[in-house]
Design a protein around this motif. Structure first.
Motif, PDB file in Angstrom:
ATOM      1  N   PHE A 152       6.981  23.164   5.895  1.00 54.51           N
ATOM      2  CA  PHE A 152       7.324  24.101   6.960  1.00 54.51           C
ATOM      3  C   PHE A 152       6.852  23.578   8.304  1.00 54.51           C
ATOM      4  N   ILE A 153       7.359  24.199   9.362  1.00 51.69           N
ATOM      5  CA  ILE A 153       6.887  23.976  10.722  1.00 51.69           C
ATOM      6  C   ILE A 153       6.533  25.350  11.277  1.00 51.69           C
ATOM      7  N   LEU A 154       5.318  25.507  11.758  1.00 52.36           N
ATOM      8  CA  LEU A 154       4.855  26.766  12.334  1.00 52.36           C
ATOM      9  C   LEU A 154       4.639  26.560  13.827  1.00 52.36           C
ATOM     10  N   GLU A 155       5.276  27.417  14.626  1.00 54.10           N
ATOM     11  CA  GLU A 155       5.138  27.326  16.079  1.00 54.10           C
ATOM     12  C   GLU A 155       4.763  28.694  16.643  1.00 54.10           C
ATOM     13  N   TYR A 156       3.828  28.707  17.577  1.00 52.84           N
ATOM     14  CA  TYR A 156       3.538  29.904  18.360  1.00 52.84           C
ATOM     15  C   TYR A 156       2.834  29.470  19.626  1.00 52.84           C
ATOM     16  N   ASP A 157       3.089  30.220  20.687  1.00 53.58           N
ATOM     17  CA  ASP A 157       2.532  29.907  22.002  1.00 53.58           C
ATOM     18  C   ASP A 157       2.776  28.424  22.295  1.00 53.58           C
ATOM     19  N   THR A 158       1.735  27.624  22.460  1.00 51.79           N
ATOM     20  CA  THR A 158       1.906  26.194  22.699  1.00 51.79           C
ATOM     21  C   THR A 158       1.499  25.372  21.474  1.00 51.79           C
ATOM     22  N   TYR A 159       1.260  26.032  20.361  1.00 52.99           N
ATOM     23  CA  TYR A 159       0.782  25.392  19.139  1.00 52.99           C
ATOM     24  C   TYR A 159       1.962  25.072  18.222  1.00 52.99           C
ATOM     25  N   ARG A 160       1.924  23.899  17.597  1.00 54.06           N
ATOM     26  CA  ARG A 160       2.955  23.511  16.627  1.00 54.06           C
ATOM     27  C   ARG A 160       2.283  22.771  15.472  1.00 54.06           C
ATOM     28  N   MET A 161       2.461  23.298  14.265  1.00 50.11           N
ATOM     29  CA  MET A 161       1.926  22.656  13.069  1.00 50.11           C
ATOM     30  C   MET A 161       3.111  22.217  12.216  1.00 50.11           C
ATOM     31  N   ASP A 162       3.246  20.921  12.054  1.00 53.11           N
ATOM     32  CA  ASP A 162       4.375  20.371  11.297  1.00 53.11           C
ATOM     33  C   ASP A 162       3.861  19.879   9.946  1.00 53.11           C
ATOM     34  N   ALA A 163       4.134  20.642   8.898  1.00 50.79           N
ATOM     35  CA  ALA A 163       3.734  20.281   7.540  1.00 50.79           C
ATOM     36  C   ALA A 163       4.976  20.065   6.683  1.00 50.79           C
ATOM     37  N   SER A 164       5.985  19.459   7.289  1.00 39.87           N
ATOM     38  CA  SER A 164       7.247  19.247   6.569  1.00 39.87           C
ATOM     39  C   SER A 164       7.241  17.875   5.896  1.00 39.87           C
ATOM     40  N   VAL A 165       7.993  17.772   4.839  1.00 41.26           N
ATOM     41  CA  VAL A 165       8.132  16.506   4.113  1.00 41.26           C
ATOM     42  C   VAL A 165       8.819  15.488   5.019  1.00 41.26           C
ATOM     43  N   LYS A 166       9.785  15.938   5.792  1.00 44.27           N
ATOM     44  CA  LYS A 166      10.514  15.048   6.690  1.00 44.27           C
ATOM     45  C   LYS A 166       9.565  14.339   7.663  1.00 44.27           C
ATOM     46  N   SER A 167       8.637  15.082   8.280  1.00 45.53           N
ATOM     47  CA  SER A 167       7.711  14.461   9.236  1.00 45.53           C
ATOM     48  C   SER A 167       6.747  13.509   8.533  1.00 45.53           C
ATOM     49  N   LYS A 168       6.336  13.854   7.314  1.00 45.92           N
ATOM     50  CA  LYS A 168       5.437  12.962   6.566  1.00 45.92           C
ATOM     51  C   LYS A 168       6.151  11.664   6.184  1.00 45.92           C
ATOM     52  N   LEU A 169       7.421  11.771   5.791  1.00 46.70           N
ATOM     53  CA  LEU A 169       8.202  10.571   5.479  1.00 46.70           C
ATOM     54  C   LEU A 169       8.408   9.713   6.727  1.00 46.70           C
ATOM     55  N   ASN A 170       8.645  10.361   7.851  1.00 47.23           N
ATOM     56  CA  ASN A 170       8.795   9.610   9.106  1.00 47.23           C
ATOM     57  C   ASN A 170       7.485   8.919   9.490  1.00 47.23           C
ATOM     58  N   ALA A 171       6.355   9.575   9.244  1.00 49.41           N
ATOM     59  CA  ALA A 171       5.049   8.966   9.536  1.00 49.41           C
ATOM     60  C   ALA A 171       4.815   7.746   8.650  1.00 49.41           C
ATOM     61  N   ILE A 172       5.185   7.860   7.374  1.00 46.01           N
ATOM     62  CA  ILE A 172       5.049   6.731   6.454  1.00 46.01           C
ATOM     63  C   ILE A 172       5.946   5.579   6.884  1.00 46.01           C
ATOM     64  N   LEU A 173       7.176   5.899   7.286  1.00 43.70           N
ATOM     65  CA  LEU A 173       8.119   4.884   7.746  1.00 43.70           C
ATOM     66  C   LEU A 173       7.582   4.172   8.987  1.00 43.70           C
ATOM     67  N   THR A 174       6.995   4.919   9.885  1.00 43.09           N
ATOM     68  CA  THR A 174       6.407   4.338  11.099  1.00 43.09           C
ATOM     69  C   THR A 174       5.269   3.382  10.735  1.00 43.09           C
ATOM     70  N   GLN A 175       4.425   3.774   9.778  1.00 45.30           N
ATOM     71  CA  GLN A 175       3.322   2.923   9.331  1.00 45.30           C
ATOM     72  C   GLN A 175       3.825   1.636   8.697  1.00 45.30           C
ATOM     73  N   LEU A 176       4.884   1.751   7.915  1.00 43.60           N
ATOM     74  CA  LEU A 176       5.436   0.580   7.242  1.00 43.60           C
ATOM     75  C   LEU A 176       6.066  -0.403   8.231  1.00 43.60           C
ATOM     76  N   LYS A 177       6.588   0.109   9.331  1.00 41.63           N
ATOM     77  CA  LYS A 177       7.224  -0.755  10.328  1.00 41.63           C
ATOM     78  C   LYS A 177       6.198  -1.544  11.135  1.00 41.63           C
ATOM     79  N   LYS A 178       4.936  -1.109  11.156  1.00 35.64           N
ATOM     80  CA  LYS A 178       3.893  -1.793  11.939  1.00 35.64           C
ATOM     81  C   LYS A 178       3.474  -3.027  11.275  1.00 35.64           C
TER      82      LYS A 178
END
Length: 178
Positions: A152-178
């Motif tokens: 899920f992604i939780l947003e309120y006020d100026t806070y955003r918590m991204d606990a989605s599988v998509k963002s975690k996969l993108n983070a892993i992909l970014t790490q692998l590209k380094k």
């Protein structure tokens, strides 16, 4: 003069008058409806801004766009806006009223985006979480976005918590590209 300043002044005056009459909540709902109608019906803006349409017809059209049971205050407000040839700023005025009302009443908007629909219990838990962290009332919405894959992604006020599988996969992909 700056159009933002003008629309805020009109919105502030409407809020003050609504508070004096004790109908600020009703006007809030009406201004939300008007702002939504401007977004959902693009022809509304063109019609209201048309110099060919008489002001009385514009007023009636705007009253319909505001929804049922418009108080006299809103009708007078629309007349004032049309009399001053400020109809092109009406959408901004509606948005500014909503913003000023939320600020005055300490209302925070929250949203949770999930990959699949969630139960009302889960939604209530998320709302309670946001309400405990935010000092004030929370207007809470849920959305479904299958592209998140999971989590899920939780947003309120100026806070955003991204606990989605998509963002975690993108983070892993970014790490692998380094």
């Amino acid at each position: 003069m700056n159009t933002g300043v003008i629309s805020v002044r009109y919105a502030r005056a409407l809020l003050k008058s609504a508070c004096e009459q004790g109908i600020e909540d009703k006007v809030y709902a009406i201004m939300q409806t008007l702002a939504q109608n401007y977004l959902q019906v693009p022809e509304l803006r063109m019609t209201i801004e048309s110099p060919m349409l008489p002001k009385e017809k514009k007023r009636k059209l705007l009253e319909v766009a505001c929804g049922d049971n418009c108080p006299e205050l809103v009708g007078n407000f629309l007349s004032l806006v049309l009399k001053g040839d400020r109809e092109e700023l009406l959408q901004l005025m509606a948005n500014d009223y909503v913003t000023l009302y939320r600020k005055q009443k300490n209302i925070i908007r929250g949203k949770v985006i999930t990959a699949s629909p969630v139960s009302s219990q889960t939604e209530d838990k998320m709302k309670a979480l946001v309400q405990s962290r935010a000092q004030g009332t929370v207007e809470f919405n849920t959305e479904v976005d299958p592209s998140l894959i999971g989590g899920f992604i939780l947003e309120y006020d100026t806070y955003r918590m991204d606990a989605s599988v998509k963002s975690k996969l993108n983070a892993i992909l970014t790490q692998l590209k380094k």
